[in-house]
Design a protein around this motif. Structure first.
Motif, mmCIF file in Angstrom:
data_model
loop_
_atom_site.group_PDB
_atom_site.id
_atom_site.type_symbol
_atom_site.label_atom_id
_atom_site.label_comp_id
_atom_site.label_asym_id
_atom_site.label_seq_id
_atom_site.Cartn_x
_atom_site.Cartn_y
_atom_site.Cartn_z
ATOM 1 N N PHE A 1 3.473 15.336 7.563
ATOM 2 C CA PHE A 1 2.508 15.577 8.639
ATOM 3 C C PHE A 1 1.724 14.317 9.015
ATOM 4 O O PHE A 1 1.092 14.275 10.076
ATOM 5 C CB PHE A 1 1.500 16.664 8.230
ATOM 6 N N ILE A 2 1.738 13.286 8.156
ATOM 7 C CA ILE A 2 0.902 12.106 8.408
ATOM 8 C C ILE A 2 1.686 10.923 8.966
ATOM 9 O O ILE A 2 1.115 9.860 9.203
ATOM 10 C CB ILE A 2 0.161 11.665 7.129
ATOM 11 N N ASN A 3 2.973 11.086 9.186
ATOM 12 C CA ASN A 3 3.792 9.937 9.601
ATOM 13 C C ASN A 3 3.230 9.202 10.809
ATOM 14 O O ASN A 3 3.138 7.981 10.819
ATOM 15 C CB ASN A 3 5.218 10.388 9.922
ATOM 16 N N MET A 4 2.873 9.945 11.845
ATOM 17 C CA MET A 4 2.507 9.284 13.093
ATOM 18 C C MET A 4 1.149 8.589 13.014
ATOM 19 O O MET A 4 0.946 7.544 13.640
ATOM 20 C CB MET A 4 2.536 10.284 14.247
ATOM 21 N N THR A 5 0.233 9.137 12.248
ATOM 22 C CA THR A 5 -1.065 8.471 12.113
ATOM 23 C C THR A 5 -0.958 7.233 11.231
ATOM 24 O O THR A 5 -1.610 6.219 11.494
ATOM 25 C CB THR A 5 -2.118 9.436 11.554
ATOM 26 N N VAL A 6 -0.118 7.309 10.192
ATOM 27 C CA VAL A 6 0.081 6.123 9.353
ATOM 28 C C VAL A 6 0.828 5.047 10.131
ATOM 29 O O VAL A 6 0.474 3.859 10.070
ATOM 30 C CB VAL A 6 0.833 6.489 8.054
ATOM 31 N N LEU A 7 1.840 5.451 10.886
ATOM 32 C CA LEU A 7 2.551 4.488 11.727
ATOM 33 C C LEU A 7 1.607 3.832 12.725
ATOM 34 O O LEU A 7 1.653 2.613 12.935
ATOM 35 C CB LEU A 7 3.696 5.187 12.459
ATOM 36 N N GLU A 8 0.725 4.627 13.319
ATOM 37 C CA GLU A 8 -0.250 4.073 14.270
ATOM 38 C C GLU A 8 -1.141 3.036 13.589
ATOM 39 O O GLU A 8 -1.415 1.965 14.141
ATOM 40 C CB GLU A 8 -1.092 5.193 14.865
ATOM 41 N N GLY A 9 -1.598 3.348 12.377
ATOM 42 C CA GLY A 9 -2.422 2.403 11.642
ATOM 43 C C GLY A 9 -1.693 1.102 11.367
ATOM 44 O O GLY A 9 -2.268 0.010 11.453
ATOM 45 N N LEU B 1 0.855 -1.189 0.000
ATOM 46 C CA LEU B 1 0.000 0.000 0.000
ATOM 47 C C LEU B 1 0.888 1.234 0.000
ATOM 48 O O LEU B 1 1.664 1.448 0.927
ATOM 49 C CB LEU B 1 -0.915 0.001 1.226
ATOM 50 N N ILE B 2 0.782 2.038 -1.049
ATOM 51 C CA ILE B 2 1.478 3.320 -1.122
ATOM 52 C C ILE B 2 0.509 4.392 -0.653
ATOM 53 O O ILE B 2 -0.624 4.475 -1.142
ATOM 54 C CB ILE B 2 1.932 3.638 -2.564
ATOM 55 N N ILE B 3 0.935 5.219 0.295
ATOM 56 C CA ILE B 3 0.116 6.342 0.746
ATOM 57 C C ILE B 3 0.762 7.620 0.253
ATOM 58 O O ILE B 3 1.917 7.916 0.565
ATOM 59 C CB ILE B 3 -0.043 6.339 2.273
ATOM 60 N N GLY B 4 -0.003 8.390 -0.547
ATOM 61 C CA GLY B 4 0.514 9.581 -1.212
ATOM 62 C C GLY B 4 0.409 9.414 -2.712
ATOM 63 O O GLY B 4 0.397 8.282 -3.221
ATOM 64 N N PRO C 1 -5.935 7.580 11.986
ATOM 65 C CA PRO C 1 -5.297 6.271 12.119
ATOM 66 C C PRO C 1 -6.270 5.107 12.007
ATOM 67 O O PRO C 1 -5.896 4.026 11.530
ATOM 68 C CB PRO C 1 -4.648 6.329 13.515
ATOM 69 N N ALA C 2 -7.522 5.309 12.436
ATOM 70 C CA ALA C 2 -8.511 4.239 12.313
ATOM 71 C C ALA C 2 -8.806 3.938 10.847
ATOM 72 O O ALA C 2 -8.983 2.776 10.461
ATOM 73 C CB ALA C 2 -9.798 4.614 13.045
ATOM 74 N N ALA C 3 -8.849 4.991 10.024
ATOM 75 C CA ALA C 3 -9.078 4.797 8.595
ATOM 76 C C ALA C 3 -7.887 4.090 7.947
ATOM 77 O O ALA C 3 -8.060 3.231 7.064
ATOM 78 C CB ALA C 3 -9.332 6.137 7.917
ATOM 79 N N VAL C 4 -6.678 4.451 8.380
ATOM 80 C CA VAL C 4 -5.486 3.786 7.857
ATOM 81 C C VAL C 4 -5.505 2.307 8.231
ATOM 82 O O VAL C 4 -5.276 1.429 7.387
ATOM 83 C CB VAL C 4 -4.208 4.459 8.404
ATOM 84 N N GLU C 5 -5.794 2.022 9.498
ATOM 85 C CA GLU C 5 -5.870 0.631 9.947
ATOM 86 C C GLU C 5 -6.906 -0.153 9.144
ATOM 87 O O GLU C 5 -6.642 -1.287 8.685
ATOM 88 C CB GLU C 5 -6.229 0.580 11.434
#
Length: 408
Positions: free
Chosen positions: A90-98, A7-10, A68-72
């Motif tokens: 800006f999205i690193n931490m939410t994507v990492l959380e997911g 999954l590529i994000i961006g 992060p819930a949407a990423v998960e």
């Protein structure tokens, strides 16, 4: 063993390179998915894959990566085993959380940034990513941080010098020169908002065992480099200084970036007028605007520069140290060509150098070589497998040492 879906994000210029390199390495992976807030941008990248005749399964998705819930949920829906985050920092931490929640490997190319803060107290990784080390280990996933070129490949260059040239490293000077031309009056090579934020705060370098502070463009020197020749570069703050200083605390670690006089003049005017501020202002008509976002809106989209870009980049590490008490130095570097990058993947050389390495990292994770089940910066991992793979993927490494200039 089943191949991992990616999954590529961006969906910017770097994401396009990542997508093409994943598709070129289709035998290493399962399906390819691209997610972005604006799904049509992901669709456009997929069309370029079709235009090149790639046949692996791929699909686009709309995603708010700040959730992060949407990423998960998307990771679980797609059964994605590897997530390559090449969206805004800006999205690193939410994507990492997911990824932690869903059990997927995580790869990014830059340190997380808080949109409300600029140039925080170093080391920057300590402010965000490194606080999640225990969570990553408990989840049993691999999280590779800063796996672009700089940070990323230049970190591997430092590790190669440690492994194969020195038993004591005294200094690491990272030099990034773009000797290309995009033909526009003024433009930035990647997201203007992120680009300008790098240079509006304090320049931090690691020297003499402590953080040193300078102003942007305060310290400059001329470098005589392979292929691109003599170029002026300035001491700049940059991501990799913050992790390399942790691994090599007794060495001086500096980052130098090349700038022409025209860029410096435009940057200076924008900054002195307050147009690089991230703080909202109100116009006479009562509209609230963020000056930096307005500047970003009027500048060319970095992805649009690719067709007209010519010239080359040279990025490398000058590492000084000693082996068995004998001093020496090596320059480990890569030269990339803007036109060749566009012909291959439809992006300019800056995006190419940033986009190929995270795919090489993903391949090494898929093969198990870098699937370390913990959080790691690139210099924490074996360098030679990474650099040799990059050479086969279009970013060959060369070394200038006592024996001359040669490939690794």
């Amino acid at each position: 063993m089943a191949k991992k879906n990616v999954l590529i994000i961006g969906a910017g210029g770097v994401a396009q390179v990542v997508a093409h390199k994943v598709a070129q390495s289709a035998a290493e992976f399962g399906a390819l998915h691209i997610a972005n807030r604006t799904q049509s941008k992901a669709d456009a990248i997929i069309q370029t894959l079709r235009d090149k005749g790639h046949r692996m399964p791929f699909a686009s998705h709309a995603l708010d990566a700040m959730d992060p819930a949407a990423v998960e949920a998307l990771i679980r829906q797609l059964d994605a085993g590897i997530v390559i985050n090449v969206g805004t920092a800006f999205i690193n931490m939410t994507v990492l959380e997911g990824c932690i929640r869903a059990g997927a490997a995580y790869i990014d190319t830059a340190i997380h940034e808080d949109p409300a803060r600029i140039c925080e107290t170093p080391p920057w990784y300590g402010n965000y990513e490194w606080k999640r080390r225990d969570d990553v280990a408990k989840a049993g996933i691999t999280a590779i941080l800063g796996a672009g070129f700089d940070p990323g490949v230049v970190n591997a260059y430092a590790r190669l010098a440690e492994d194969e040239y020195f038993d004591k490293i005294d200094s690491i000077d990272i030099v990034d020169i773009n000797a290309g031309s995009h033909g526009r009056w003024f433009a930035t090579n990647f997201d203007p908002e992120i680009n300008f934020r790098e240079f509006t705060g304090t320049v931090y370098s690691w020297q003499g065992g402590e953080w040193r502070e300078n102003r942007m463009f305060e310290v400059g020197r001329e470098w005589d480099l392979p292929v691109v020749g003599k170029q002026k570069a300035y001491l700049s703050g940059h991501d990799e200084v913050h992790s390399l200083s942790a691994r090599y605390p007794d060495a001086d670690v500096r980052f130098w970036m090349g700038f022409g006089d025209h860029y410096i003049n435009v940057f200076t005017v924008l900054q002195k007028l307050g147009l690089l501020s991230e703080q909202p202002v109100r116009t006479a008509e009562g509209l609230e605007v963020v000056p930096l976002k307005v500047v970003k809106a009027v500048l060319p989209d970095p992805a649009s520069l690719a067709p007209d870009y010519t010239g080359k980049t040279c990025i490398g590490d000058l590492v000084k140290g000693s082996l068995d008490g004998k001093p020496g130095e090596v320059f480990i570097y890569n030269v990339a060509d803007h036109k060749q990058a566009f012909e291959e993947v439809g992006s300019q050389g800056i995006s190419y150098t940033a986009g190929v390495p995270p795919v090489a990292a993903a391949i090494l994770v898929a093969r198990g070589t870098w699937d370390v089940k913990k959080m790691a910066n690139v210099e924490d991992l074996p360098a030679r497998p990474f650099l040799e793979l990059l050479g086969r993927m279009g970013l060959p490494t060369r070394v200038i040492d006592a024996t001359g200039d040669h490939p690794i």
